[in-house]
Design a protein around this motif. Structure first.
Motif, mmCIF file in Angstrom:
data_model
loop_
_atom_site.group_PDB
_atom_site.id
_atom_site.type_symbol
_atom_site.label_atom_id
_atom_site.label_comp_id
_atom_site.label_asym_id
_atom_site.label_seq_id
_atom_site.Cartn_x
_atom_site.Cartn_y
_atom_site.Cartn_z
ATOM 1 N N ASP A 1 -22.032 -11.312 0.815
ATOM 2 C CA ASP A 1 -22.831 -12.445 1.287
ATOM 3 C C ASP A 1 -23.842 -12.032 2.350
ATOM 4 N N ALA A 2 -24.158 -10.763 2.397
ATOM 5 C CA ALA A 2 -25.078 -10.291 3.433
ATOM 6 C C ALA A 2 -26.489 -10.821 3.237
ATOM 7 N N TYR A 3 -26.795 -11.341 2.034
ATOM 8 C CA TYR A 3 -28.145 -11.814 1.746
ATOM 9 C C TYR A 3 -28.380 -13.258 2.196
ATOM 10 N N LEU A 4 -27.344 -13.949 2.678
ATOM 11 C CA LEU A 4 -27.473 -15.381 2.981
ATOM 12 C C LEU A 4 -28.507 -15.655 4.071
ATOM 13 N N ARG A 5 -28.662 -14.756 5.025
ATOM 14 C CA ARG A 5 -29.660 -14.954 6.080
ATOM 15 C C ARG A 5 -31.064 -14.962 5.490
ATOM 16 N N GLU A 6 -31.336 -14.013 4.613
ATOM 17 C CA GLU A 6 -32.638 -13.974 3.939
ATOM 18 C C GLU A 6 -32.808 -15.177 3.026
ATOM 19 N N PHE A 7 -31.721 -15.595 2.384
ATOM 20 C CA PHE A 7 -31.793 -16.758 1.508
ATOM 21 C C PHE A 7 -32.186 -18.005 2.303
ATOM 22 N N GLY A 8 -31.653 -18.142 3.505
ATOM 23 C CA GLY A 8 -32.016 -19.273 4.356
ATOM 24 C C GLY A 8 -33.498 -19.261 4.708
ATOM 25 N N LEU A 9 -34.025 -18.070 4.979
ATOM 26 C CA LEU A 9 -35.449 -17.945 5.273
ATOM 27 C C LEU A 9 -36.290 -18.321 4.062
ATOM 28 N N ILE A 10 -35.817 -17.960 2.866
ATOM 29 C CA ILE A 10 -36.532 -18.313 1.642
ATOM 30 C C ILE A 10 -36.555 -19.826 1.455
ATOM 31 N N VAL A 11 -35.453 -20.489 1.783
ATOM 32 C CA VAL A 11 -35.402 -21.957 1.656
ATOM 33 C C VAL A 11 -36.412 -22.609 2.589
ATOM 34 N N VAL A 12 -36.480 -22.131 3.837
ATOM 35 C CA VAL A 12 -37.455 -22.679 4.788
ATOM 36 C C VAL A 12 -38.873 -22.449 4.281
ATOM 37 N N SER A 13 -39.130 -21.247 3.756
ATOM 38 C CA SER A 13 -40.456 -20.929 3.221
ATOM 39 C C SER A 13 -40.789 -21.820 2.040
ATOM 40 N N ALA A 14 -39.797 -22.087 1.188
ATOM 41 C CA ALA A 14 -40.021 -22.948 0.032
ATOM 42 C C ALA A 14 -40.406 -24.360 0.467
ATOM 43 N N CYS A 15 -39.816 -24.831 1.540
ATOM 44 C CA CYS A 15 -40.166 -26.162 2.059
ATOM 45 C C CYS A 15 -41.613 -26.189 2.539
ATOM 46 N N LEU A 16 -42.051 -25.118 3.222
ATOM 47 C CA LEU A 16 -43.438 -25.045 3.672
ATOM 48 C C LEU A 16 -44.390 -24.979 2.488
ATOM 49 N N PHE A 17 -44.017 -24.194 1.453
ATOM 50 C CA PHE A 17 -44.851 -24.090 0.262
ATOM 51 C C PHE A 17 -44.952 -25.443 -0.428
ATOM 52 N N PHE A 18 -43.842 -26.173 -0.465
ATOM 53 C CA PHE A 18 -43.857 -27.487 -1.108
ATOM 54 C C PHE A 18 -44.754 -28.454 -0.332
ATOM 55 N N ALA A 19 -44.732 -28.371 0.996
ATOM 56 C CA ALA A 19 -45.597 -29.224 1.810
ATOM 57 C C ALA A 19 -47.072 -28.937 1.513
ATOM 58 N N CYS A 20 -47.418 -27.651 1.375
ATOM 59 C CA CYS A 20 -48.795 -27.289 1.012
ATOM 60 C C CYS A 20 -49.148 -27.808 -0.378
ATOM 61 N N PHE A 21 -48.198 -27.707 -1.305
ATOM 62 C CA PHE A 21 -48.424 -28.198 -2.664
ATOM 63 C C PHE A 21 -48.696 -29.705 -2.663
ATOM 64 N N VAL A 22 -47.914 -30.452 -1.898
ATOM 65 C CA VAL A 22 -48.126 -31.905 -1.805
ATOM 66 C C VAL A 22 -49.496 -32.198 -1.203
ATOM 67 N N PHE A 23 -49.887 -31.433 -0.187
ATOM 68 C CA PHE A 23 -51.197 -31.627 0.436
ATOM 69 C C PHE A 23 -52.312 -31.390 -0.569
ATOM 70 N N ILE A 24 -52.193 -30.334 -1.380
ATOM 71 C CA ILE A 24 -53.217 -30.043 -2.390
ATOM 72 C C ILE A 24 -53.296 -31.167 -3.419
ATOM 73 N N VAL A 25 -52.137 -31.641 -3.872
ATOM 74 C CA VAL A 25 -52.111 -32.713 -4.873
ATOM 75 C C VAL A 25 -52.746 -33.981 -4.313
ATOM 76 N N LEU A 26 -52.368 -34.364 -3.097
ATOM 77 C CA LEU A 26 -52.930 -35.569 -2.495
ATOM 78 C C LEU A 26 -54.433 -35.432 -2.271
ATOM 79 N N SER A 27 -54.870 -34.246 -1.897
ATOM 80 C CA SER A 27 -56.302 -34.019 -1.709
ATOM 81 C C SER A 27 -57.066 -34.251 -3.005
ATOM 82 N N TYR A 28 -56.528 -33.726 -4.104
ATOM 83 C CA TYR A 28 -57.243 -33.871 -5.377
ATOM 84 C C TYR A 28 -57.127 -35.275 -5.955
ATOM 85 N N VAL A 29 -56.074 -35.995 -5.614
ATOM 86 C CA VAL A 29 -56.008 -37.404 -6.012
ATOM 87 C C VAL A 29 -57.151 -38.171 -5.360
#
Length: 299
Positions: free
Chosen positions: A189-217
């Motif tokens: 389970d040594a990878y769990l720390r990196e996995f947590g960082l990936i989850v946080v990054s995914a949330c930021l990426f999703f926020a950018c994705f929502v911003f792009i979608v709303l902009s184009y709407v």
């Protein structure tokens, strides 16, 4: 059993086993790489030398071309060398460098594409405030934020990934060093720390994705209200290249990292990785210049 302290190299996934196919891969990647260098180099030169293109839209496009040049130069030359010399080896230091620069430039490009969607939104939905909201200082700050965020992202991922002990050999199921493939070699389970960082990054990426979608709407709603057909055509010409680049970047990246394990295989992972890491830097200049008369004239 191996770990980070004793490991000196990794083995990358080869595109082919036969010599003929390896050489075919070399020439194919060489053509793509030269196309990316030529296309992005022409855009950078044209925007830098033509004062008519010193506007926010082309400033961001210049930054995008710089990021594309960097991202394609991280993975493709090493893959070509391995195919030409029939080897799979990449040094431990070289692998760490690939991870750092890949996770620096690719997220920075995604954040820059988010900024470019804001640029298109202001240009079409708030044209009277364009000069105020996107002055030269604001543009530099937004571009610097994209580069800086990518750098911070790369430092965190590289430091976390290469501090994890590796116990399952050194063979990676990818043609370049990628964090998910390195994590497969980690101990328990040594990878769990990196996995947590990936989850946080995914949330930021999703926020950018929502911003792009709303902009184009908002953009499409504003464009459809334009009374003249010529005006609508001009507005769509401004937005469609960026939307095409965003769609290619996001769709290939999401499919690569979010596809279910049931359809995952080394061959499919290899093809998808090429689609999101190699193809976009080569086709982005073509997409942006195809319907842009100002850029064509400058080139």
């Amino acid at each position: 059993m191996t770990n980070c302290s004793s490991m000196t190299h990794f083995l990358l996934l080869a595109f082919a086993d036969t010599r003929e196919l390896q050489l075919l891969h070399f020439w194919l990647f060489l053509g793509i790489y030269l196309a990316a260098l030529l296309g992005n180099g022409l855009i950078i030169t044209a925007i830098a030398c033509d004062h008519h293109l010193h506007t926010p839209m082309y400033f961001f496009l210049l930054n995008l071309s710089l990021l594309d040049l960097g991202s394609v130069s991280i993975t493709v030359p090493k893959a070509m060398v391995n195919s030409l010399w029939d080897t799979k080896v990449i040094s431990y230091t070289g692998c760490a460098a690939q991870v750092f620069f890949f996770y620096f430039l690719m997220p920075a490009e995604y954040y820059l594409l988010t900024v470019m969607s804001y640029d298109r939104y202001v240009a079409i939905c708030q044209p009277l405030h364009y000069g105020t909201l996107l002055g030269s200082r604001a543009c530099v700050h937004m571009a610097a934020a994209a580069w800086g965020t990518g750098f911070l992202y790369a430092v965190l991922h590289t430091a976390n990934t290469f501090s994890i002990p590796l116990c399952h050999g050194n063979a990676l199921d990818q043609f370049f060093c990628d964090v998910p493939q390195i994590l497969k070699l980690s101990c328990s389970d040594a990878y769990l720390r990196e996995f947590g960082l990936i989850v946080v990054s995914a949330c930021l990426f999703f926020a950018c994705f929502v911003f792009i979608v709303l902009s184009y709407v908002q953009i499409f709603r504003a464009v459809l209200r334009i009374p003249s057909e010529q005006g609508r055509h001009k507005a769509f010409s401004m937005c469609l290249p960026h939307l095409a680049v965003v769609s290619l970047f996001i769709s290939s990246g999401m499919f690569s990292y979010l596809k279910p394990n049931s359809i995952s295989s080394p061959s499919l992972d290899l093809v998808v990785a090429v689609l999101y890491s190699v193809v976009p830097p080569a086709v982005n200049p073509l997409i942006y210049s195809m319907r842009n008369q100002e850029l064509k004239g400058a080139v």
